[in-house]
Write an enzyme that holds these catalytic residues in place. Structure first.
Site, PDB file in Angstrom:
ATOM      1  N   ASP A   1       0.098  10.967  -0.649  1.00 36.86           N
ATOM      2  CA  ASP A   1       0.035   9.407  -1.645  1.00 36.86           C
ATOM      3  C   ASP A   1      -0.579   8.512  -1.365  1.00 36.86           C
ATOM      4  O   ASP A   1      -1.574   8.565  -0.482  1.00 36.86           O
ATOM      5  CB  ASP A   1       1.686   9.161  -1.696  1.00 36.86           C
ATOM      6  CG  ASP A   1       2.603   8.566  -1.754  1.00 36.86           C
ATOM      7  OD1 ASP A   1       1.502   8.007  -3.315  1.00 36.86           O
ATOM      8  OD2 ASP A   1       2.906   7.490  -1.668  1.00 36.86           O
ATOM      9  N   LEU A   2      -0.516   7.473  -2.389  1.00 38.21           N
ATOM     10  CA  LEU A   2      -1.720   6.167  -1.549  1.00 38.21           C
ATOM     11  C   LEU A   2      -0.247   5.193  -0.937  1.00 38.21           C
ATOM     12  O   LEU A   2      -1.617   5.076  -0.142  1.00 38.21           O
ATOM     13  CB  LEU A   2      -2.107   5.696  -3.263  1.00 38.21           C
ATOM     14  CG  LEU A   2      -2.616   4.802  -2.781  1.00 38.21           C
ATOM     15  CD1 LEU A   2      -3.860   5.374  -2.249  1.00 38.21           C
ATOM     16  CD2 LEU A   2      -3.030   4.491  -4.163  1.00 38.21           C
TER      17      LEU A   2
END
Length: 198
Positions: free
Chosen positions: A6-7
């Site tokens: 994920d970011l």
């Protein structure tokens, strides 16, 4: 192995209170009131799937929060969410790739943010083989189909995949497909997890 990162709060630290703080100053609405009114409603999900425009999203969220902001003011606050990159995660992503592992990013995001973070944090794109973005795919985590599309495009099975995310719902969505999951609750989780694997 396929490593999916994920970011937000995984590779890059984010803080939504920074957004509300800017909007509070610009809109002259108390921060505590904005915090009380704020919730991620359907317009959030539509925006992350690319189903509504940035301008429409800004108008709907402004209405929800009781904020009278120009689109430029809205944008100034919206981009304040980004705190800074986690260099140790970037380093680990690069190490995984040097070992021949496949490393991708899968983020629930939106057009406005994508006009900002790739230029602000170019090292994120440089550390990933590919970046999958919800608004380009027309779907968002934790929908099963978004994980399945990444697996299909990458050519990996769930048991050959490790997924890092800070959101419990997203983790559960991936787990249901049989993907190996790591819930990123703080900045030490990924370095600790990968310490024995690199």
């Amino acid at each position: 192995m396929l490593y999916i990162f994920d970011l937000g709060n995984v590779i890059v630290d984010i803080d939504f209170n920074r957004v509300l703080g800017v909007w509070s100053d610009l809109g002259r609405v108390p921060l505590a009131l904005l915090q009380k009114r704020f919730s991620m409603e359907e317009s959030f999900h539509q925006h992350e799937r690319g189903e509504i425009s940035d301008e429409q999203f800004a108008a709907e969220l402004g209405q929800q929060l009781g904020l009278a902001l120009s689109f430029e003011q809205f944008t100034a606050g919206w981009q304040a969410i980004f705190v800074g990159v986690r260099p140790e995660v970037i380093s680990l992503m690069n190490q995984l790739r040097q070992r021949g592992e496949r490393v991708v990013v899968l983020s629930n995001t939106n057009q406005l943010h994508c006009g900002f973070w790739p230029t602000e944090y170019p090292e994120v794109q440089q550390a990933a083989d590919k970046i999958y973005l919800s608004q380009e795919m027309g779907m968002r985590k934790p929908e099963a189909r978004i994980y399945q599309q990444v697996l299909d495009e990458e050519g990996f099975t769930p048991d050959q995949t490790i997924f890092f995310d800070d959101n419990a719902d997203n983790i559960e969505g991936a787990r249901k497909l049989g993907i190996n999951v790591v819930h990123v609750t703080d900045a030490s989780v990924i370095p600790d997890y990968l310490a024995s694997r690199l």
